[in-house]
Write an enzyme that holds these catalytic residues in place. Structure first.
Site, PDB file in Angstrom:
ATOM      1  N   VAL A 140      41.718  45.610  45.468  1.00  0.00           N
ATOM      2  CA  VAL A 140      42.188  46.477  46.302  1.00  0.00           C
ATOM      3  C   VAL A 140      43.011  47.592  45.536  1.00  0.00           C
ATOM      4  O   VAL A 140      44.663  47.315  44.890  1.00  0.00           O
ATOM      5  CB  VAL A 140      42.391  45.972  47.656  1.00  0.00           C
ATOM      6  CG1 VAL A 140      42.857  46.361  47.972  1.00  0.00           C
ATOM      7  CG2 VAL A 140      42.248  44.532  47.598  1.00  0.00           C
ATOM      8  N   ILE A 150      46.075  47.417  44.377  1.00  0.00           N
ATOM      9  CA  ILE A 150      47.188  46.798  45.051  1.00  0.00           C
ATOM     10  C   ILE A 150      47.154  45.696  45.236  1.00  0.00           C
ATOM     11  O   ILE A 150      47.967  44.429  45.567  1.00  0.00           O
ATOM     12  CB  ILE A 150      47.586  47.638  46.049  1.00  0.00           C
ATOM     13  CG1 ILE A 150      46.525  47.695  46.900  1.00  0.00           C
ATOM     14  CG2 ILE A 150      47.929  48.818  45.933  1.00  0.00           C
ATOM     15  CD1 ILE A 150      46.276  48.047  48.165  1.00  0.00           C
ATOM     16  N   GLY A 151      46.118  44.575  44.871  1.00  0.00           N
ATOM     17  CA  GLY A 151      46.057  42.925  45.111  1.00  0.00           C
ATOM     18  C   GLY A 151      44.738  42.984  44.689  1.00  0.00           C
ATOM     19  O   GLY A 151      43.299  43.737  43.962  1.00  0.00           O
ATOM     20  N   GLY A 168      37.135  40.826  45.292  1.00  0.00           N
ATOM     21  CA  GLY A 168      37.742  41.229  44.175  1.00  0.00           C
ATOM     22  C   GLY A 168      38.503  42.070  44.876  1.00  0.00           C
ATOM     23  O   GLY A 168      39.724  41.506  44.544  1.00  0.00           O
ATOM     24  N   ASP A 227      41.317  32.726  59.226  1.00  0.00           N
ATOM     25  CA  ASP A 227      41.588  33.153  57.667  1.00  0.00           C
ATOM     26  C   ASP A 227      43.478  33.521  58.118  1.00  0.00           C
ATOM     27  O   ASP A 227      43.841  34.441  57.373  1.00  0.00           O
ATOM     28  CB  ASP A 227      41.207  33.673  57.179  1.00  0.00           C
ATOM     29  CG  ASP A 227      42.036  32.705  55.439  1.00  0.00           C
ATOM     30  OD1 ASP A 227      42.571  32.280  55.502  1.00  0.00           O
ATOM     31  OD2 ASP A 227      41.744  33.763  54.233  1.00  0.00           O
TER      32      ASP A 227
END
Ligand SMILES: *[C@@H]1O[C@H](CO)[C@@H](O)[C@H](O)[C@H]1NC(C)=O
Ligand SMILES: *[C@@H]1O[C@H](CO)[C@@H](O)[C@H](O)[C@H]1NC(C)=O
Ligand SMILES: *[C@@H]1O[C@H](CO)[C@@H](O)[C@H](O)[C@H]1NC(C)=O
Ligand SMILES: *[C@@H]1O[C@H](CO)[C@@H](O)[C@H](O)[C@H]1NC(C)=O
Ligand SMILES: *[C@@H]1O[C@H](CO)[C@@H](O)[C@H](O)[C@H]1NC(C)=O
Ligand SMILES: *[C@@H]1O[C@H](CO)[C@@H](O)[C@H](O)[C@H]1NC(C)=O
Ligand SMILES: *[C@@H]1O[C@H](CO)[C@@H](O)[C@H](O)[C@H]1NC(C)=O
Length: 834
Positions: free
Chosen positions: A509, A501-502, A507, A619
């Protein structure tokens, strides 16, 4: 601290030594000389040039995620076995190198590329732009097959060079090696000759140049280590229109540099000592030209430098010839010995040309037409073709947008090139004092100690019972909840690619479902990355201490078999960013957006105040705010978080981390980390929510590229409603918008001290929500007491003052901040039934 000033002194000594060398020895020693082997853990040399490992210069780079790629010598064809191409850095977001410049003036910027495939990154597909503060160097650039070096020379007048890599949509950037090196002032003078019409050109000093070709006519390739200034020269064979007409001449020993003419820095004797001449022996009719053709872009002007040196004549006035550029005669009956009154004297000529033929630059030399010469000849020793920036300051086609002016650096402690011992000591003392002041300022920063407020389940323990509540300083090893790798394989269908999903620098997800039905998101790190390990531990550490309904919960982690996997609660609705633009999600209405902002502000507020030491997220961005199935916002991604501000007292020069477009300019300038940096980033998120566009969008006109700046312009001039998301037009109450805009504006104040705390931000957003919801009331100004209901007179009064905002009144309200204010605030919230 001590080591920092010693380092500065050491640099200063080097600087002064290099000045002395330049003056006394005559050989040019570049004062600024950065040669960086990106992604390499060792220093590697190319000839006599040493490219240093970028570990030792990581402070110069700010990139969202450290992605270091490497390959094996067999898998690429590295030029002359050079090791600098075996590693690279990949930039999956806007990334910035900031080079302190000690000697202003012209500098080479050389970018080395050799694409290879690393994990999911096929560098042949990279696409990106590169710019300095002032000039666009590359735009939507796609490196071709094989190695290439892009060489630019730019006159840097600031005390730093800011080199920005911006990936094009959905792509990424990469870089194998990088050089930023001083160029002698005399190399490019201010004037040149124009040929159409004939005339003088002035202003070359301000031009950025890109070397398109640098050719050693009639001679071999010259590698950087054989050139006086580290340049490379190619042979002319590939550019000759008809190779049979040209003859190579070599007489390197004859070259005689003389004062007043070209120096060995202009070109080495290996260039002046070889030439292409007319091959009269092979061709019966000697009335012909020797012609070279170069591909150029018709939209640009070019600086063409001809290098001549008469290494063929045995006496003066023997050689007369014509020189043509773009089919125009630029030198007729050119007699080098007449010019210099000697033989074999290196000379160069600069011309500026805009090609008239579509894409070809044509250079010819031929016999003089007037002279009745028994042995007609013509020579050319070297040629440089340099592209000049266009009126937009770009060296590439397409729009170039200069970096935001807010990033402009403040003048640092000037390092004066006195050289005298007195000045030296003075400078050293000044630096030490500067460093001390910097520290003092940090130390005297007020510390926030007031109690966090926890309204409606501020600190819910949804899955918290599974965890031992750790204290600051814990590491993964003493954090309690490990999940077996096998269980994760099971949950994610063996890390099925279609369950991704990401993807981030850390790395991929994966979504997944645990045996007990819990939906999870598993972030699987790349075990090779040292940086990744640090972020992995930070994240476990942070998330195991902080549990809050507006912070994404960690369910567990897995470090079996060298794996680094973090398991989070699954957030059904993805990122806030994806709900604002660029995806299929239905458009959020204004109240939903306010609720999301309020939720994330609560999460951040908790982070800043929920523990004895403030935690700074570092962030904050819309991609790190996740939404659950009810669109409730949770702050995610704590990999960069730090406890502050005392962490920076020991790391005065912590590399600036964060995401471009959200980055606090003050943090960028001073490298001082406080909670107010998160407040700044959050202010950018607020504008993003309002305008529903990316924070940096290079495809927009220049003044619109940086959302923060653009929106601030409209906010300051009271025209914010002109730039809001079209989906919101007519649906946001003006008061609510005004309050929201003011809040964002305060967050973006230049100096951290002028920015509100997250508690104040939260208060103002709540208020903006109330103003929005007061839809049926005739006038929220008059009825503000009704609106906030049955609460203490102090609060209703405060709220009233707020609505008729003047600067003094606002600061009066801000004085209420602290414990009392938060109590007031939570009462207000309760009264509203939120
Ligand atoms: C690389 O060179 C730099 C500067 O010369 C030096 O400080 C550093 O220790 C070297 N690094 C390695 C890994 O040799
Ligand atoms: C990388 O991309 C290039 C260009 O698109 C392609 O030719 C090459 O096959 C790709 N290599 C791999 C290993 O996917
Ligand atoms: C890349 O280079 C290789 C060898 O140098 C060549 O065979 C291949 O055709 C090139 N591919 C492209 C897309 O230019
Ligand atoms: C760089 O630009 C500045 C300002 O335009 C000028 O004074 C200086 O001479 C230039 N330096 C070089 C080396 O061209
Ligand atoms: C370059 O330098 C090497 C050694 O430093 C030398 O052997 C070689 O001949 C030089 N080449 C040229 C073209 O000068
Ligand atoms: C050489 O080239 C120039 C420019 O193209 C042309 O005008 C001239 O006639 C040529 N000379 C000869 C001898 O071909
Ligand atoms: C190149 O950029 C400089 C500085 O921005 C500008 O003065 C100059 O006019 C530009 N060159 C051209 C050809 O427009």
């Amino acid at each position: 601290m001590g080591s920092v000033s010693v380092l500065k002194l050491f640099e200063l000594v080097l600087f002064i030594l290099s000045l002395l060398c330049t003056c006394c020895l005559g050989q040019f020693i570049p004062i600024d000389n950065y040669l960086i082997d990106c992604g390499s853990s060792s220093n590697n040399s190319v000839g006599n040039l040493v490219f240093v490992s970028d570990n030792s210069v990581s402070r110069l780079l700010s990139t969202p995620q450290n992605i270091i790629a490497n390959t094996t010598p067999n898998s690429i064809s590295s030029p002359s076995g050079s090791r600098i191409y075996l590693t690279a850095r990949i930039f999956n977001g806007v990334s910035v190198y900031t080079f302190p410049i000690r000697s202003p003036g012209r500098h080479w910027i050389r970018l080395h590329f050799l694409p290879f495939v690393f994990q999911s990154y096929n560098m042949s597909n990279a696409k990106f732009s590169v710019s300095t503060q002032q000039f666009g160097l590359l735009n939507n650039f796609q490196p071709s097959n094989g190695s290439m070096v892009k060489e630019f020379s730019v006159n840097i007048t600031a005390n730093e060079l800011v080199l920005t890599f911006t990936p094009s949509d959905n792509s990424f950037a990469f870089l194998n090696a990088l050089e930023v090196v001083s160029v002698p002032d005399a190399l490019i003078t201010d004037d040149a000759q124009t040929i159409n019409p004939m005339g003088n050109y002035q202003g070359l000093r301000r031009q950025a140049l890109e070397t398109i070709h640098r050719v050693n006519m009639g001679g071999p390739v010259i590698s950087p280590s054989n050139d006086t200034l580290g340049r490379s020269w190619e042979t002319d064979q590939g550019f000759l229109r008809n190779r049979n007409l040209a003859k190579s001449i070599s007489n390197i020993g004859a070259v005689n540099y003389r004062p007043g003419w070209a120096t060995s820095e202009i070109a080495p004797s290996a260039v002046y000592g070889t030439a292409a001449g007319m091959n009269t022996a092979e061709v019966s009719n000697s009335n012909f030209n020797v012609t070279w053709e170069f591909d150029v872009h018709p939209d640009f002007e070019y600086l063409i430098r001809f290098h001549f040196c008469d290494i063929v004549s045995v006496s003066l006035n023997q050689l007369y010839f014509n020189v043509y550029l773009d089919s125009r005669l630029v030198s007729q009956d050119f007699d080098l010995s007449d010019l210099t009154n000697a033989l074999a004297t290196p000379v160069y000529r600069d011309y500026i040309v805009k090609v008239s033929d579509m894409r070809k630059l044509i250079v010819s030399i031929g016999p003089s037409s007037n002279v009745n010469d028994a042995q007609p000849n013509a020579i050319l020793n070297g040629l440089e073709v340099m592209k000049m920036n266009n009126s937009d300051g770009s060296l590439d086609t397409g729009l170039f947008v200069p970096r935001s002016s807010s990033q402009k650096s403040k003048t640092k402690t000037a390092i004066i090139a006195g050289g005298a011992a007195g000045a030296f000591v003075l400078v050293a003392v000044a630096i030490v004092m500067f460093m001390m002041c910097k520290r003092r300022r940090l130390r005297t920063q007020p510390s926030k100690t007031w109690v966090p407020f926890m309204m409606n389940g501020g600190n819910t323990q949804s899955t918290g019972s599974k965890f031992s509540h750790a204290t600051i300083g814990t590491t993964a090893s003493n954090f309690g909840y490990r999940i077996p790798f096998a269980a994760l394989q099971d949950a994610t269908n063996n890390f099925n690619e279609s369950w991704v999903i990401g993807v981030g620098g850390f790395g991929k997800v994966y979504r997944g479902v645990l045996k007990d039905g819990t939906k999870i998101a598993a972030k699987r790190g790349n075990p090779q990355s040292q940086q990744g390990l640090a972020e992995f531990l930070t994240e476990i550490d942070m998330l195991s201490q902080f549990r809050h309904r507006h912070l994404v919960s960690l369910i567990g982690y897995c470090d079996e078999r060298n794996e680094m996997i973090l398991i989070y609660e699954y957030m059904e609705n993805g990122t806030l960013k994806s709900h604002l633009y660029g995806s299929e999600f239905p458009c959020l209405d204004w109240k939903q957006r306010l609720d999301i902002c309020i939720g994330s502000a609560r999460g951040l507020h908790y982070l800043h105040t929920g523990s004895t030491k403030a935690v700074i997220h570092r962030d904050v961005k819309s991609a790190n705010i996740l939404l659950d199935e009810n669109l409730m916002a949770k702050v995610a991604d704590f990999g960069l978080s730090k406890t502050g501000p005392d962490i920076d007292q020991t790391h005065v020069s912590t590399a600036v981390k964060g995401s471009f477009g959200y980055l606090d300019p003050e943090y960028f300038r001073r490298q001082q980390l406080t909670e107010k940096s998160d407040v700044y980033s959050f202010g950018v998120v607020l504008f993003e929510v309002l305008c529903a566009r990316p924070v940096i969008d290079p495809s927009l006109p220049r003044e619109m590229v940086n959302l923060g700046e653009w929106a601030m312009k409209y906010q300051r001039t009271g025209k914010l409603e002109q730039i809001i998301d079209p989906n919101l037009v007519g649906k946001v109450r003006p008061d609510s918008l005004r309050k929201f805009g003011e809040t964002a504006e305060k967050c973006l104040a230049d100096y951290g001290v002028d920015r509100p705390s997250m508690a104040d931000v939260l208060w103002n957003l709540e208020y903006a929500l109330q103003l929005q919801e007061a839809t049926n009331q005739s006038d929220p100004y008059e009825n503000s007491t009704n609106q906030i209901g049955d609460i203490s007179p102090l609060v209703s009064n405060a709220a009233f003052v707020e609505t008729s905002m003047t600067a003094e009144q606002f600061s009066a309200i801000e004085d209420l901040s602290g414990t009392s204010m938060s109590r007031v605030f939570s009462q207000l919230v309760k009264a509203e039934g939120r």
